[in-house]
Design a protein around this motif. Structure first.
Motif, PDB file in Angstrom:
ATOM      1  N   ILE A  33       0.842  -1.211   0.000  1.00  0.00           N
ATOM      2  CA  ILE A  33       0.000   0.000   0.000  1.00  0.00           C
ATOM      3  C   ILE A  33       0.872   1.254   0.000  1.00  0.00           C
ATOM      4  CG2 ILE A  33      -2.085  -1.080   0.945  1.00  0.00           C
ATOM      5  CD1 ILE A  33      -1.428   0.123   3.655  1.00  0.00           C
ATOM      6  N   ASP A  34       2.012   1.204   0.680  1.00  0.00           N
ATOM      7  CA  ASP A  34       2.926   2.350   0.630  1.00  0.00           C
ATOM      8  C   ASP A  34       3.356   2.628  -0.802  1.00  0.00           C
ATOM      9  OD1 ASP A  34       3.146   3.266   3.213  1.00  0.00           O
ATOM     10  OD2 ASP A  34       4.674   1.799   3.764  1.00  0.00           O
ATOM     11  N   HIS A  37      -0.699   2.853  -3.193  1.00  0.00           N
ATOM     12  CA  HIS A  37      -1.976   3.483  -2.860  1.00  0.00           C
ATOM     13  C   HIS A  37      -2.137   4.872  -3.484  1.00  0.00           C
ATOM     14  CE1 HIS A  37      -5.731   3.769  -0.697  1.00  0.00           C
ATOM     15  NE2 HIS A  37      -5.388   4.948  -0.225  1.00  0.00           N
ATOM     16  N   ASN A  38      -1.071   5.665  -3.431  1.00  0.00           N
ATOM     17  CA  ASN A  38      -1.187   7.023  -3.978  1.00  0.00           C
ATOM     18  C   ASN A  38      -1.416   7.026  -5.484  1.00  0.00           C
ATOM     19  OD1 ASN A  38      -1.089   8.538  -1.609  1.00  0.00           O
ATOM     20  ND2 ASN A  38       1.142   8.374  -1.509  1.00  0.00           N
ATOM     21  N   ARG A  42      -4.484   8.627  -7.527  1.00  0.00           N
ATOM     22  CA  ARG A  42      -4.336   9.490  -8.705  1.00  0.00           C
ATOM     23  C   ARG A  42      -5.210   9.001  -9.854  1.00  0.00           C
ATOM     24  NH1 ARG A  42       0.638  11.111  -6.962  1.00  0.00           N
ATOM     25  NH2 ARG A  42       1.569   9.064  -7.126  1.00  0.00           N
ATOM     26  N   GLU A  55     -10.925   7.746  -2.560  1.00  0.00           N
ATOM     27  CA  GLU A  55     -10.358   6.917  -1.495  1.00  0.00           C
ATOM     28  C   GLU A  55     -11.097   5.580  -1.425  1.00  0.00           C
ATOM     29  OE1 GLU A  55      -7.611   8.123   0.619  1.00  0.00           O
ATOM     30  OE2 GLU A  55      -7.603   5.957   0.922  1.00  0.00           O
ATOM     31  N   GLN A  59      -9.596   1.867  -1.903  1.00  0.00           N
ATOM     32  CA  GLN A  59      -9.817   0.851  -0.859  1.00  0.00           C
ATOM     33  C   GLN A  59     -10.465  -0.399  -1.449  1.00  0.00           C
ATOM     34  OE1 GLN A  59      -9.887   1.242   2.838  1.00  0.00           O
ATOM     35  NE2 GLN A  59      -9.155   3.352   2.983  1.00  0.00           N
ATOM     36  N   TRP A  62      -7.982  -2.574  -3.204  1.00  0.00           N
ATOM     37  CA  TRP A  62      -7.156  -3.413  -2.312  1.00  0.00           C
ATOM     38  C   TRP A  62      -7.932  -4.615  -1.797  1.00  0.00           C
ATOM     39  CZ3 TRP A  62      -2.257  -3.150  -2.699  1.00  0.00           C
ATOM     40  CH2 TRP A  62      -1.621  -1.942  -2.982  1.00  0.00           C
ATOM     41  N   ILE A  63      -9.175  -4.376  -1.431  1.00  0.00           N
ATOM     42  CA  ILE A  63      -9.985  -5.483  -0.903  1.00  0.00           C
ATOM     43  C   ILE A  63     -10.203  -6.525  -2.001  1.00  0.00           C
ATOM     44  CG2 ILE A  63     -12.291  -6.087  -0.005  1.00  0.00           C
ATOM     45  CD1 ILE A  63     -12.113  -3.283   1.481  1.00  0.00           C
TER      46      ILE A  63
ATOM     47  N   HIS B  58       6.422   7.736  -6.356  1.00  0.00           N
ATOM     48  CA  HIS B  58       5.678   6.800  -5.517  1.00  0.00           C
ATOM     49  C   HIS B  58       6.302   6.610  -4.152  1.00  0.00           C
ATOM     50  CE1 HIS B  58       8.731   3.913  -6.515  1.00  0.00           C
ATOM     51  NE2 HIS B  58       8.496   4.077  -7.794  1.00  0.00           N
ATOM     52  N   SER B  60       6.135   8.090  -1.537  1.00  0.00           N
ATOM     53  CA  SER B  60       5.502   9.080  -0.667  1.00  0.00           C
ATOM     54  C   SER B  60       4.578   8.398   0.327  1.00  0.00           C
ATOM     55  CB  SER B  60       4.750  10.122  -1.485  1.00  0.00           C
ATOM     56  OG  SER B  60       4.317   9.616  -2.707  1.00  0.00           O
ATOM     57  N   ASP B  61       4.224   9.150   1.333  1.00  0.00           N
ATOM     58  CA  ASP B  61       3.470   8.560   2.434  1.00  0.00           C
ATOM     59  C   ASP B  61       1.964   8.558   2.173  1.00  0.00           C
ATOM     60  OD1 ASP B  61       5.584   7.898   4.191  1.00  0.00           O
ATOM     61  OD2 ASP B  61       5.859  10.030   4.578  1.00  0.00           O
ATOM     62  N   ILE B  62       1.304   7.590   2.766  1.00  0.00           N
ATOM     63  CA  ILE B  62      -0.149   7.532   2.703  1.00  0.00           C
ATOM     64  C   ILE B  62      -0.715   8.299   3.892  1.00  0.00           C
ATOM     65  CG2 ILE B  62      -2.137   5.990   2.559  1.00  0.00           C
ATOM     66  CD1 ILE B  62      -0.391   3.731   1.967  1.00  0.00           C
ATOM     67  N   ALA B  66      -6.119   6.709   6.081  1.00  0.00           N
ATOM     68  CA  ALA B  66      -6.321   5.735   5.009  1.00  0.00           C
ATOM     69  C   ALA B  66      -5.520   4.468   5.298  1.00  0.00           C
ATOM     70  CB  ALA B  66      -5.909   6.335   3.667  1.00  0.00           C
ATOM     71  N   ARG B  67      -4.298   4.650   5.815  1.00  0.00           N
ATOM     72  CA  ARG B  67      -3.457   3.499   6.147  1.00  0.00           C
ATOM     73  C   ARG B  67      -4.139   2.624   7.197  1.00  0.00           C
ATOM     74  NH1 ARG B  67       2.088   2.540   6.251  1.00  0.00           N
ATOM     75  NH2 ARG B  67       2.419   4.598   5.405  1.00  0.00           N
ATOM     76  N   LEU B  70      -6.985   0.677   5.720  1.00  0.00           N
ATOM     77  CA  LEU B  70      -6.531  -0.423   4.872  1.00  0.00           C
ATOM     78  C   LEU B  70      -6.006  -1.584   5.704  1.00  0.00           C
ATOM     79  CD1 LEU B  70      -4.773   1.568   2.013  1.00  0.00           C
ATOM     80  CD2 LEU B  70      -6.700  -0.010   1.749  1.00  0.00           C
ATOM     81  N   ALA B  73      -8.841  -3.408   7.126  1.00  0.00           N
ATOM     82  CA  ALA B  73      -9.468  -4.262   6.107  1.00  0.00           C
ATOM     83  C   ALA B  73      -8.634  -5.523   5.889  1.00  0.00           C
ATOM     84  CB  ALA B  73      -9.617  -3.496   4.794  1.00  0.00           C
ATOM     85  N   TRP B  77      -9.784  -9.392   6.458  1.00  0.00           N
ATOM     86  CA  TRP B  77      -9.637 -10.400   5.402  1.00  0.00           C
ATOM     87  C   TRP B  77      -8.891 -11.628   5.940  1.00  0.00           C
ATOM     88  CZ3 TRP B  77      -4.743 -11.787   3.396  1.00  0.00           C
ATOM     89  CH2 TRP B  77      -4.798 -12.685   2.334  1.00  0.00           C
ATOM     90  N   ARG B  80     -10.886 -13.949   8.244  1.00  0.00           N
ATOM     91  CA  ARG B  80     -11.975 -14.739   7.667  1.00  0.00           C
ATOM     92  C   ARG B  80     -11.533 -16.168   7.411  1.00  0.00           C
ATOM     93  NH1 ARG B  80     -14.277 -11.720   2.702  1.00  0.00           N
ATOM     94  NH2 ARG B  80     -12.746 -10.180   3.339  1.00  0.00           N
TER      95      ARG B  80
END
Lengths: 225, 82
Positions: A33-34, A37-38, A42, A55, A59, A62-63, B58, B60-62, B66-67, B70, B73, B77, B80
């Protein structure tokens, strides 16, 4: 402060990565995700102006990736798989909202553009074209930019300039430059993902890069000779 | 591309040049112009560096919120039954 991260995408053999992800290793997921995600955000911004919706789309991607891990056979790279899933998320949302996916929809100007036409650099930087022999030359030539330190992270200022230049691009240009230059997809993959012709892909990429360069120009230190 | 390739025209062809989409004749004219034009050669170099810099974006930080969402989530997952 962004420290230098190992590029999870650069691993030639992803089976280890996939295995760790399937086994539920959180650090592996966090690295992914690091890394991506961005860019998903975009891309989502080419679909919607609404930051919360963007967002949510990222998300959802990813799921969906986690849920499809069992089917992932490693024929495509994980990166390709991820962005394909994103396109599916966007298409599903478009169907629900009875609209088309905007990624392959060009503005009339882009539709009619031919390669080699347009204003990549402001016209006033060149001498008038009608000047015999000296028309269309640089009035003040572009400076030599300093070399980029090998593998060094961008300064936060430079990152902000590029990110905001990309954010203000027309939707399809933003999608193309994100996939090509930020994510490093090949031209053909971008055409497949977005459903644009190779000529259009090139025109869009050209315009997008030209705008990012223009945004950077006043900030990048030159070479003093 | 006409036989006289101006600087103003050259900058429009940079992406086609980098993507190797120019015809052999155009490519030759493009490169011949670069050889004798410091401005265009600096421009092409700026463009290459722009591409390189975009490729480092890329890192860069989230957003922390949001992190967290995620990672939550991800734990759902993982919890489960398979």
């Amino acid at each position: 402060m962004v420290e230098e991260r190992a590029d999870v995408a650069a691993q030639p053999d992803e089976s280890g990565l996939i295995g760790r992800l399937r086994a539920g290793d959180e650090a592996t997921f966090e690295a992914l995700i690091d890394r991506y995600h961005n860019s998903l955000l975009r891309m989502a911004r080419s679909y919607t102006r609404d930051a919360a919706v963007a967002e949510e789309m990222a998300q959802d991607t990813w799921i969906a990736l986690l849920e499809s891990l069992g089917r992932f056979e490693g024929r495509a790279s994980l990166k390709t798989w991820l962005f394909r899933i994103f396109m599916n998320v966007a298409r599903a949302r478009a169907r629900k909202e009875s609209r088309t996916v905007p990624f392959s929809e060009l503005t009339p100007a882009e539709e009619n553009a031919k390669p080699g036409e347009g204003s990549t650099v402001e016209w006033h930087r060149f001498t008038p074209s009608w000047l015999p022999r000296f028309g269309g030359h640089w009035i003040s030539t572009p400076g030599r930019w300093q070399d980029l330190p090998e593998e060094q992270a961008l300064s936060s200022e430079t990152r902000a300039i590029i990110a905001s230049a990309i954010a203000t691009l027309p939707d399809v240009q933003r999608a193309v430059i994100t996939l090509r230059d930020v994510e490093g997809f090949e031209a053909e993959e971008v055409c497949n993902l977005l459903g644009v012709s190779s000529t259009n892909q090139r025109v869009l990429l050209h315009r997008a890069r030209a705008k990012v360069r223009r945004a950077l120009e006043p900030h990048v230190p030159g070479v003093t000779s | 591309v006409s036989s006289t390739l101006t600087c103003r025209k050259l900058v429009e062809l940079v992406t086609e040049y980098l993507e190797e989409a120019l015809s052999p004749g155009d490519r030759e004219r493009f490169e011949a112009h670069l050889m004798k034009c410091e401005g265009c050669s600096a421009y092409l170099d700026q463009m290459r560096k722009t591409i390189l810099m975009a490729g480092r974006l890329h890192q860069s930080d989230i957003e922390p919120a949001a992190r967290e969402k995620l990672l939550a989530a991800f734990r759902d997952w993982r919890a489960r039954p398979a």
